[in-house]
Design a protein around this motif. Structure first.
Motif, mmCIF file in Angstrom:
data_model
loop_
_atom_site.group_PDB
_atom_site.id
_atom_site.type_symbol
_atom_site.label_atom_id
_atom_site.label_comp_id
_atom_site.label_asym_id
_atom_site.label_seq_id
_atom_site.Cartn_x
_atom_site.Cartn_y
_atom_site.Cartn_z
ATOM 1 N N GLY A 163 -5.505 -2.968 -6.496
ATOM 2 C CA GLY A 163 -6.577 -3.161 -5.522
ATOM 3 C C GLY A 163 -6.453 -4.468 -4.764
ATOM 4 O O GLY A 163 -6.817 -4.552 -3.604
ATOM 5 N N LYS A 164 -5.910 -5.490 -5.451
ATOM 6 C CA LYS A 164 -5.770 -6.793 -4.798
ATOM 7 C C LYS A 164 -4.336 -6.978 -4.272
ATOM 8 O O LYS A 164 -4.127 -7.409 -3.140
ATOM 9 C CB LYS A 164 -6.097 -7.894 -5.820
ATOM 10 C CG LYS A 164 -6.126 -9.287 -5.240
ATOM 11 C CD LYS A 164 -6.663 -10.282 -6.279
ATOM 12 C CE LYS A 164 -6.036 -11.648 -6.058
ATOM 13 N NZ LYS A 164 -4.964 -12.000 -6.953
ATOM 14 N N ASP A 165 -3.363 -6.634 -5.114
ATOM 15 C CA ASP A 165 -1.963 -6.821 -4.726
ATOM 16 C C ASP A 165 -1.283 -5.513 -4.334
ATOM 17 O O ASP A 165 -0.240 -5.521 -3.691
ATOM 18 C CB ASP A 165 -1.178 -7.443 -5.888
ATOM 19 C CG ASP A 165 -1.767 -8.772 -6.318
ATOM 20 O OD1 ASP A 165 -1.950 -9.624 -5.434
ATOM 21 O OD2 ASP A 165 -2.062 -8.943 -7.519
ATOM 22 N N TRP A 166 -1.826 -4.428 -4.788
ATOM 23 C CA TRP A 166 -1.208 -3.135 -4.461
ATOM 24 C C TRP A 166 -2.230 -2.018 -4.633
ATOM 25 O O TRP A 166 -3.269 -2.203 -5.295
ATOM 26 C CB TRP A 166 0.000 -2.870 -5.363
ATOM 27 C CG TRP A 166 -0.336 -2.577 -6.810
ATOM 28 C CD1 TRP A 166 -0.696 -3.472 -7.755
ATOM 29 C CD2 TRP A 166 -0.343 -1.289 -7.451
ATOM 30 N NE1 TRP A 166 -0.925 -2.837 -8.957
ATOM 31 C CE2 TRP A 166 -0.709 -1.498 -8.798
ATOM 32 C CE3 TRP A 166 -0.067 0.016 -7.026
ATOM 33 C CZ2 TRP A 166 -0.808 -0.455 -9.716
ATOM 34 C CZ3 TRP A 166 -0.158 1.069 -7.944
ATOM 35 C CH2 TRP A 166 -0.530 0.813 -9.273
ATOM 36 N N CYS A 167 -1.936 -0.873 -4.027
ATOM 37 C CA CYS A 167 -2.734 0.326 -4.301
ATOM 38 C C CYS A 167 -1.916 1.562 -3.966
ATOM 39 O O CYS A 167 -0.907 1.474 -3.253
ATOM 40 C CB CYS A 167 -4.042 0.311 -3.518
ATOM 41 S SG CYS A 167 -3.843 0.640 -1.783
ATOM 42 N N PHE A 168 -2.318 2.678 -4.528
ATOM 43 C CA PHE A 168 -1.625 3.941 -4.264
ATOM 44 C C PHE A 168 -2.649 4.935 -3.734
ATOM 45 O O PHE A 168 -3.621 5.266 -4.417
ATOM 46 C CB PHE A 168 -0.970 4.450 -5.562
ATOM 47 C CG PHE A 168 -0.183 5.717 -5.385
ATOM 48 C CD1 PHE A 168 0.609 5.922 -4.253
ATOM 49 C CD2 PHE A 168 -0.210 6.717 -6.351
ATOM 50 C CE1 PHE A 168 1.343 7.091 -4.095
ATOM 51 C CE2 PHE A 168 0.525 7.886 -6.205
ATOM 52 C CZ PHE A 168 1.296 8.071 -5.076
ATOM 53 N N LEU A 169 -2.429 5.370 -2.503
ATOM 54 C CA LEU A 169 -3.409 6.242 -1.859
ATOM 55 C C LEU A 169 -3.204 7.715 -2.205
ATOM 56 O O LEU A 169 -4.037 8.547 -1.863
ATOM 57 C CB LEU A 169 -3.354 6.048 -0.343
ATOM 58 C CG LEU A 169 -3.568 4.603 0.135
ATOM 59 C CD1 LEU A 169 -3.414 4.514 1.638
ATOM 60 C CD2 LEU A 169 -4.945 4.102 -0.282
ATOM 61 N N MET A 208 3.441 7.007 -9.842
ATOM 62 C CA MET A 208 2.315 6.191 -10.316
ATOM 63 C C MET A 208 2.665 5.391 -11.587
ATOM 64 O O MET A 208 2.404 4.190 -11.655
ATOM 65 C CB MET A 208 1.087 7.087 -10.529
ATOM 66 C CG MET A 208 -0.180 6.346 -10.866
ATOM 67 S SD MET A 208 -0.686 5.260 -9.505
ATOM 68 C CE MET A 208 -2.211 4.622 -10.143
ATOM 69 N N PRO A 209 3.297 6.049 -12.620
ATOM 70 C CA PRO A 209 3.639 5.263 -13.820
ATOM 71 C C PRO A 209 4.618 4.130 -13.514
ATOM 72 O O PRO A 209 4.549 3.071 -14.146
ATOM 73 C CB PRO A 209 4.296 6.290 -14.750
ATOM 74 C CG PRO A 209 3.900 7.616 -14.238
ATOM 75 C CD PRO A 209 3.647 7.467 -12.779
ATOM 76 N N ILE A 210 5.503 4.342 -12.541
ATOM 77 C CA ILE A 210 6.479 3.293 -12.200
ATOM 78 C C ILE A 210 5.762 2.134 -11.519
ATOM 79 O O ILE A 210 6.018 0.963 -11.819
ATOM 80 C CB ILE A 210 7.609 3.866 -11.312
ATOM 81 C CG1 ILE A 210 8.304 5.023 -12.032
ATOM 82 C CG2 ILE A 210 8.619 2.776 -10.949
ATOM 83 C CD1 ILE A 210 9.325 5.768 -11.210
ATOM 84 N N VAL A 264 0.898 -1.159 0.000
ATOM 85 C CA VAL A 264 0.000 0.000 0.000
ATOM 86 C C VAL A 264 0.934 1.206 0.000
ATOM 87 O O VAL A 264 1.823 1.290 0.843
ATOM 88 C CB VAL A 264 -0.885 0.010 1.263
ATOM 89 C CG1 VAL A 264 -1.688 1.299 1.354
ATOM 90 C CG2 VAL A 264 -1.803 -1.198 1.271
ATOM 91 N N ALA A 265 0.772 2.099 -0.976
ATOM 92 C CA ALA A 265 1.703 3.220 -1.084
ATOM 93 C C ALA A 265 0.979 4.539 -0.885
ATOM 94 O O ALA A 265 -0.230 4.655 -1.123
ATOM 95 C CB ALA A 265 2.388 3.196 -2.442
ATOM 96 N N ALA A 266 1.731 5.539 -0.432
ATOM 97 C CA ALA A 266 1.205 6.899 -0.287
ATOM 98 C C ALA A 266 2.381 7.850 -0.399
ATOM 99 O O ALA A 266 3.535 7.411 -0.487
ATOM 100 C CB ALA A 266 0.521 7.051 1.065
#
Lengths: 260, 212, 285
Positions: free
Chosen positions: C120-126, C105-107, C92-94
């Motif tokens: 959403g399942k393996d990763w997300c960016f808040l 985000m593009p990376i 989970v990133a922020a």
């Protein structure tokens, strides 16, 4: 890559050269790039703040029907505080801004106080007190293999830290002994600042390397380089900027004095 | 009244946030979470206040064609353009093909990165002009800097005569004198922050509230 | 050498120095050298800490850097993502930096697609959150309240990867890529000690010496500083060289620093020689 992206890559290199022209002197083409940067970066700040904070944490909560009445009414308070903050723009009511400012300063003061006390004061002091017996058993007096770990370094750390702290103790009486301790503290500080300077040089050169990578096309995959031709873009941009600087310098005539 | 309410508010909120560290109860943290959220909304609003101030200062200069008005016009135009493409892009603004993303990649990135890259050149000039071994303290600083600069790059990792000793000695500088000096600074800064924090919370320090 | 020549040398137009610096950077890029380098203990420790995270765990990434610090930190950021993704670690990133989302985000999208991971399942960016120390404190307390939505506007409750992860302490590790304020120092001050968090930091060379005391005090479980730190991490993640289509930018650049540093050292030495000879000559006169 699309045409607009290739144009963008050329523009990016041109703007890089425009900013680098500051190394010759402060000049109109640099100033133009500088003001463009200011405008774009403030615009970015606002957009990211809107989508990152205002929308999710304020507006959506106010409009969200799923939230209970109490929670929704709580979201009105920061809105009122924002209006109070903006009263700063109207001199007659600017005193109202004191309330949100008081809120935010108090919140920061509160969290800073405990954070500094715990992580910077207690932990750092606790971690500076060595177990000399264990250090001697593991490393002896000095171990090159472990980057100089040993009793000497453990004592140096304690004495250096104490000397630095005494050096910062400005109201202490400055007798001879104190001056000697203080001098040792200053030398310890100088070793650290020297190391920092070395690291800073490294950091700054790394940033310049990053720009050079883009200008030489070293940060892209070969197929992208074949489309963009970054080195040609660099030469063309440099030619335009140099031509501009020559004309600008001539126009200045004898009045020219290097500005930076 | 104009001073009393902010002072009382500072005391109450400040004390409440100090309590956040010591009281781990979830209900207490429900309150502090609300205050934290308000705090970050207000911090964001302070940025907007800066934006309005910037426009308030610069727009009249453009309208009256004062000195450097052309540059200020570029700044305001870039600001408006970024805002327009940003709001138009909405939550999709970071996708490829969006004007906002293009502006970031090809205008913001080179300008931001090159502004900082200029420092490489200025640090070189400073090294030549200002870095003098005038006394023992300056010499120690200079020698430490040179050791770090040599030993931190691949070339200095295995030099003739000194071998691995130079990187090891550099690591000693980083791990011992550097830590001693940094910790002294940290401890000093922490004491400063704690005393300032207490002065603010107790209402002794009032400069942030301005004058009456 | 005549005294006035030396004085003139000391006061030479600084633009010659700028030109020299430019050449010192460009030459080794056009004619690269590939000297080997070793991994220092702090970077090794960071790598080992990531290596120990069990597959299927979730980490929190705080990507707090901007384009200006990209040459130093992006190589680490990419290598670290490769490391996490190939180990099947979710994230989970922020970010606390407003100019970070369009950069990172593009990376995220590129590398997660490469490893076949699902948003959403393996990763997300808040996304971005303002408030600096207050935002960090809020991440320590309650992430869903602080980030009610992700960068795409999805409700955080709808993302499977965030379920069961309410506070910073719920994650296996916090990985902070930090270009300054707010960043690693603030994470350590605000929440590391309070919640006894495992934090790894990759930072710029300028901040490196500042964070070493945190590492030595056990407040950080690993520290990578500047371009050499990133290059060392790249070496650990790709010991046999990069796979096709992957560019190790820090490894490629770290040898350029050799010449840049040598140029600065030569400047310091020349400046000092000129200074002392001039001073001595003036004293004799």
């Amino acid at each position: 890559m699309t045409g607009i992206e290739i144009f963008g890559a050329w523009l990016s290199i041109f703007l890089t050269v425009c900013v680098l022209s500051f190394l010759y002197d402060d000049n109109p083409i640099y100033k133009l790039a500088e003001h463009l940067f200011l405008g774009v970066s403030i615009g970015y700040g606002v957009i990211e703040i809107y989508f990152g904070v205002f929308k999710p944490n304020l507006l959506d909560k106010l409009m969200n029907g799923e939230l209970g009445g109490f929670q929704r009414s709580l979201s009105i308070i920061p809105l009122i505080l924002i209006f109070m903050l903006f009263s700063k723009l109207v001199p007659k009511y600017s005193w109202l801004a004191r309330i949100p400012i008081a809120f935010i300063v108090a919140a920061y003061a509160g969290v800073k106080l405990t954070g500094e006390l715990n992580a910077n004061l207690m932990t750092q002091v606790a971690q500076s007190i060595p177990d000399l017996g264990a250090v001697w058993a593991e490393y002896g007096f000095w171990s090159w293999k472990h980057d100089g770990a040993g009793v000497f370094s453990s004592l140096f750390l304690v004495l250096g830290l104490s000397a630095c702290l005494l050096h910062f103790y400005f109201s202490a009486p400055q007798n001879k002994a104190m001056q000697q301790v203080s001098r040792f503290g200053v030398l310890t500080l100088m070793l650290s600042f020297g190391a920092s300077f070395g690291y800073t040089v490294m950091g700054r050169i790394s940033l310049a390397i990053g720009r050079a990578q883009e200008m030489l096309g070293l940060d892209r995959l070969p197929e992208q380089v074949a489309q963009i031709h970054p080195r040609i873009a660099t030469v063309v941009s440099a030619a335009i900027v140099i031509a501009f600087l020559v004309v600008w310098r001539r126009r200045q005539g004898d009045d020219y004095t290097p500005g930076n | 009244m104009r001073s009393t309410i902010p002072l009382v508010l500072t005391f109450v909120i400040g004390l409440f946030m100090v309590g956040e560290y010591f009281i781990p109860h979830w209900r207490y943290h429900q309150f502090t979470q609300v205050f934290l959220e308000w705090g970050l909304i207000l911090a964001a609003a302070a940025f907007l206040l800066g934006l309005f101030n910037l426009v308030q200062v610069n727009l009249p200069k453009v309208v009256n064609k004062e000195e450097d008005w052309g540059y200020k016009l570029v700044m305001l135009a870039a600001l408006v353009f970024t805002l327009v493409v940003g709001f138009m892009g909405g939550t999709d603004r970071l996708s490829n093909g969006q004007a906002y993303k293009w502006l970031f990649d090809f205008v913001f990135v080179p300008l931001n990165a090159t502004m900082f890259a200029l420092l490489a050149f200025y640090i070189a000039s400073a090294a030549f002009r200002a870095f003098r071994a005038r006394n023992l303290e300056a010499t120690v600083l200079l020698v430490a800097a040179i050791i770090v600069m040599v030993a931190r790059v691949p070339l200095g990792e295995d030099l003739p005569l000194v071998g691995e000793k130079l990187p090891q000695f550099m690591n000693w500088i980083m791990d011992v004198p550097n830590i001693a000096a940094r910790r002294a600074i940290f401890i000093g800064a922490a004491l400063g922050a704690v005393s300032t924090g207490l002065r603010v919370i107790l209402g002794i320090e009032r400069s942030h509230l301005g004058s009456d | 050498m005549k005294l006035d020549t030396l004085v003139r040398f000391q006061n030479m137009d600084r633009r010659w120095i700028f030109l020299g610096m430019g050449i010192a950077i460009l030459i080794p890029m056009l004619f690269p050298m590939t000297l080997p380098f070793k991994v220092d203990e702090r970077v090794q420790s960071l790598y080992d800490a990531v290596e120990e995270i069990p597959a299927g765990s979730t980490v929190f990434i705080s990507a707090d850097f901007d384009p200006a610090s990209r040459p130093e930190l992006e190589p680490f950021f990419r290598a670290n993502l490769h490391h996490l993704l190939r180990k099947d670690v979710k994230f989970v990133a922020a970010t606390l930096w407003p100019s970070s989302p369009p950069l990172v985000m593009p990376i995220f999208e590129e590398l997660t697609a490469e490893y076949g991971k699902e948003y959403g399942k393996d990763w997300c960016f808040l996304g971005f959150k303002d408030g600096k120390e207050l935002a960090i404190k809020a991440i320590g307390e309650n992430i869903p309240e602080t980030f009610p939505q992700d960068i795409k506007g999805n409700k955080i409750g709808d993302l499977a990867v965030t379920r069961g992860y309410k506070q910073a302490k719920d994650f296996a590790m916090i990985i902070n890529i930090s270009a300054g304020f707010p960043g690693t120092r603030e994470y350590v001050l605000q929440i590391q000690g309070q919640y006894d968090l495992s934090i790894a930091s990759a930072t710029t060379a300028v901040s490196g010496p500042d964070y070493i005391p945190f590492y030595k005090a056990g407040q950080l479980n690993g520290l990578s500083a500047g371009m050499p730190g990133s290059a060392q991490y790249e070496l650990l993640v790709f010991p046999d060289g990069p796979p096709e289509g992957v560019r190790l930018l820090a490894t490629q650049s770290v040898n350029v620093l050799n010449v840049g540093h040598a140029f600065i050292i030569i400047l310091i030495v020349l400046g000092n020689i000129a200074f002392f000879v001039t001073r001595q000559a003036e004293e004799v006169e």
